[in-house]
Write a protein that holds these residues in place. Sequence first.
Motif, PDB file in Angstrom:
ATOM      1  N   LEU A  51      36.942  14.250  57.439  1.00 26.70           N
ATOM      2  CA  LEU A  51      36.989  14.795  56.115  1.00 26.70           C
ATOM      3  C   LEU A  51      37.163  16.452  56.201  1.00 26.70           C
ATOM      4  O   LEU A  51      38.076  16.869  55.604  1.00 26.70           O
ATOM      5  N   GLN A  52      36.546  16.929  57.368  1.00 25.25           N
ATOM      6  CA  GLN A  52      36.613  18.357  57.570  1.00 25.25           C
ATOM      7  C   GLN A  52      38.232  18.619  57.856  1.00 25.25           C
ATOM      8  O   GLN A  52      38.886  19.592  57.620  1.00 25.25           O
ATOM      9  N   ARG A  53      38.771  17.813  58.632  1.00 22.78           N
ATOM     10  CA  ARG A  53      39.902  18.152  59.356  1.00 22.78           C
ATOM     11  C   ARG A  53      40.890  17.820  58.234  1.00 22.78           C
ATOM     12  O   ARG A  53      42.294  18.134  58.300  1.00 22.78           O
ATOM     13  N   SER A  54      40.683  16.954  57.409  1.00 23.86           N
ATOM     14  CA  SER A  54      41.466  16.545  56.207  1.00 23.86           C
ATOM     15  C   SER A  54      41.650  17.489  55.323  1.00 23.86           C
ATOM     16  O   SER A  54      42.611  17.486  54.277  1.00 23.86           O
ATOM     17  N   GLU A  55      40.531  18.562  55.087  1.00 18.98           N
ATOM     18  CA  GLU A  55      40.618  19.541  54.025  1.00 18.98           C
ATOM     19  C   GLU A  55      41.893  20.446  53.700  1.00 18.98           C
ATOM     20  O   GLU A  55      42.213  20.430  52.625  1.00 18.98           O
ATOM     21  N   PRO A  56      42.562  20.750  54.812  1.00 18.68           N
ATOM     22  CA  PRO A  56      43.773  21.535  54.615  1.00 18.68           C
ATOM     23  C   PRO A  56      44.935  20.622  53.728  1.00 18.68           C
ATOM     24  O   PRO A  56      45.673  21.334  52.946  1.00 18.68           O
ATOM     25  N   HIS A  57      44.670  19.214  53.864  1.00 23.97           N
ATOM     26  CA  HIS A  57      45.759  18.710  53.396  1.00 23.97           C
ATOM     27  C   HIS A  57      45.256  17.858  51.898  1.00 23.97           C
ATOM     28  O   HIS A  57      46.120  17.791  50.986  1.00 23.97           O
ATOM     29  N   LEU A  58      43.917  17.782  51.727  1.00 27.06           N
ATOM     30  CA  LEU A  58      43.442  16.981  50.645  1.00 27.06           C
ATOM     31  C   LEU A  58      42.982  17.885  49.677  1.00 27.06           C
ATOM     32  O   LEU A  58      42.765  17.821  48.333  1.00 27.06           O
ATOM     33  N   GLY A  59      42.515  19.377  50.025  1.00 25.52           N
ATOM     34  CA  GLY A  59      42.004  20.409  49.287  1.00 25.52           C
ATOM     35  C   GLY A  59      40.468  20.153  49.492  1.00 25.52           C
ATOM     36  O   GLY A  59      39.900  19.393  50.392  1.00 25.52           O
ATOM     37  N   THR A  60      39.837  21.046  48.816  1.00 30.36           N
ATOM     38  CA  THR A  60      38.245  21.426  49.095  1.00 30.36           C
ATOM     39  C   THR A  60      37.590  20.281  49.046  1.00 30.36           C
ATOM     40  O   THR A  60      37.577  19.151  47.997  1.00 30.36           O
ATOM     41  N   MET A  61      36.739  19.994  50.168  1.00 33.34           N
ATOM     42  CA  MET A  61      35.691  19.054  50.347  1.00 33.34           C
ATOM     43  C   MET A  61      34.568  19.290  49.304  1.00 33.34           C
ATOM     44  O   MET A  61      34.114  20.494  49.425  1.00 33.34           O
ATOM     45  N   PRO A  62      33.540  18.458  49.084  1.00 29.46           N
ATOM     46  CA  PRO A  62      32.367  18.459  48.518  1.00 29.46           C
ATOM     47  C   PRO A  62      31.597  19.650  49.513  1.00 29.46           C
ATOM     48  O   PRO A  62      31.581  19.167  50.687  1.00 29.46           O
ATOM     49  N   HIS A  63      30.751  20.226  48.933  1.00 32.17           N
ATOM     50  CA  HIS A  63      29.648  21.177  49.774  1.00 32.17           C
ATOM     51  C   HIS A  63      28.948  20.457  50.865  1.00 32.17           C
ATOM     52  O   HIS A  63      28.737  20.807  51.640  1.00 32.17           O
ATOM     53  N   ALA A  64      28.625  19.230  50.380  1.00 32.13           N
ATOM     54  CA  ALA A  64      27.695  18.499  51.385  1.00 32.13           C
ATOM     55  C   ALA A  64      28.434  17.786  52.632  1.00 32.13           C
ATOM     56  O   ALA A  64      27.672  16.953  53.337  1.00 32.13           O
TER      57      ALA A  64
END
Length: 550
Positions: A255-268
């Motif tokens: 999920l961290q590696r997906s963040e640039p593509h999907l948008g901001t991840m939940p803080h947790a």
Amino acid sequence: MSAMEQTDVLVIGSGFGGAITAYHLAAGGAKVTVLERGPWLGSDEFEHDFKLGASYTRIFDFVVGDGMSLLGGNCVGGGSVVYFAAMPRAPRFIFERHGSIGRRMWPGAINRDTLDPWYDRVAEALPVHTQDWNDVTYAGGLWGAMCAHSGRTANPVPVAIDNEKCTNCNWMMAGCKFDAKRSLLLNYLPAALAHGAEIRPLHEVQYLTRTDDGGYVVHYEHVDEEDYRIHHGSGKIAAKMVILAAGAGATPVILQRSEPHLGTMPHAVGRYFSGNGERLNTAILNEDRVREVLGLDRPDGLPYGSNQIGKGPCVANWDRLDGSLPEYSRYSLEQLYFPPGLGTILAQVPGGADPTWFGAEKKELLAKWSSWLTIFQMIEDDNEGVFGPPPPTGNANRISQQMLGRGSLSYHPTANTLRAWAMADAEVKDIVERDGLAEVAAWTNDVVGAYTVHPLASCRIGDDPSTSALDDRHELRDHPGIFVTDGSAVPCALTVNPAMTIAALAERSVPGIVAAARERGIDVRYGAPSPEGETSARRGTARLARDLAG
């Protein structure tokens, strides 16, 4: 250019969280594809050997972090292939824990009463049974006798083991070649295949991107079957829905590696990691005192031989699993066999000079290995683990051909965690050293930090968006159509082995996932029986399933 491959549901990982959801969705009519990073081995391929390239090194993943190292499964069937099949249910007080956030961590919809029917479904499917004292090993009986001698109680542990098939070979962690351990290779996964699911081993998922119609594209690389550092090309699959079940050490990294593509991840995402409060102590038995004080011995005066005969955890002390006690003072103590290798490195010399994980004293300790008794502690930790920036690929920077990697997890125990470990250490010492039965020392944290075989909580469920990555139906906040169903969804340390709870939560997640899938145009239904066709536990969850399907 050929069209991109399509599936209804893409499941990442084939352990409890992946296998259970894959089975129910496939049985309900969805097209399901499962991508698994590790190899696919059958019982005839499991080897009783520690050599590089044997099943032992192929099906494990050992990732060293900063202050915490993780040991988990890396194969089709995930952790169920390498676990010891201990399946206790989490104690009632766990669901009321506050931990470091100062308020209830679990979603309001989940407590022991609401989860029990889902526990029942898992118990029926595997199945799980409670052992009696005739089923336990000598090591388990010895731990039970020590507990009784010190005024404590002890109990045989519920397990997913066919004792009629078990040979007490003590190679459970290398995969059971006798099919005595009821791993997912024997129930949910073959049932998923029978309903049309496809399982692809040696596919390591890297990240997700979105499709124009609200679905997702899963990007993966092919892993070499012998050297996991080598990749043979890449690929991608479009899916209407994604279920992440890669484990608490890998799911947040994807999920961290997906963040640039999907948008901001939940803080947790990647925070609040728990090692399930785990710690090990090694006791060196005085065989003569064991005979004199407890009346236990093996023929011809032999050492009791825990490392040659037996199986995983058989007997546990649960006296401290008392909800009236303060948080961080509740824990279980479980007899555990841990195989040579990591265990022999980290075991400390009782009363020895520091450091004692190598040197002349350690050599003398290793000569007594047939008289070792390992005690496994599971305390309430403080969810203090945090994942740093993800590595270029996978969940770790691969160091060796198989098994070993360097990860981004940082874990520095708080005062609460340290006090809880010290309290449990002291109780183990009081039990095993009474009347000279043994000498004991906790494993060192100086080599690889703390360690866990049950990583949890790195993408946990909850009601508060600021401290939980998932809602109470396991959907990733602000990213509809992505669900997380592995150990990373469990909110906190459980004080017992977590496989049963991970599996029960996965079962509970399915009705809501099915409802979300139908909203996304997937023709799927909920209501499959257990993999072998049993329906009694299904009846117990019928009303709950309707509520979760909303």
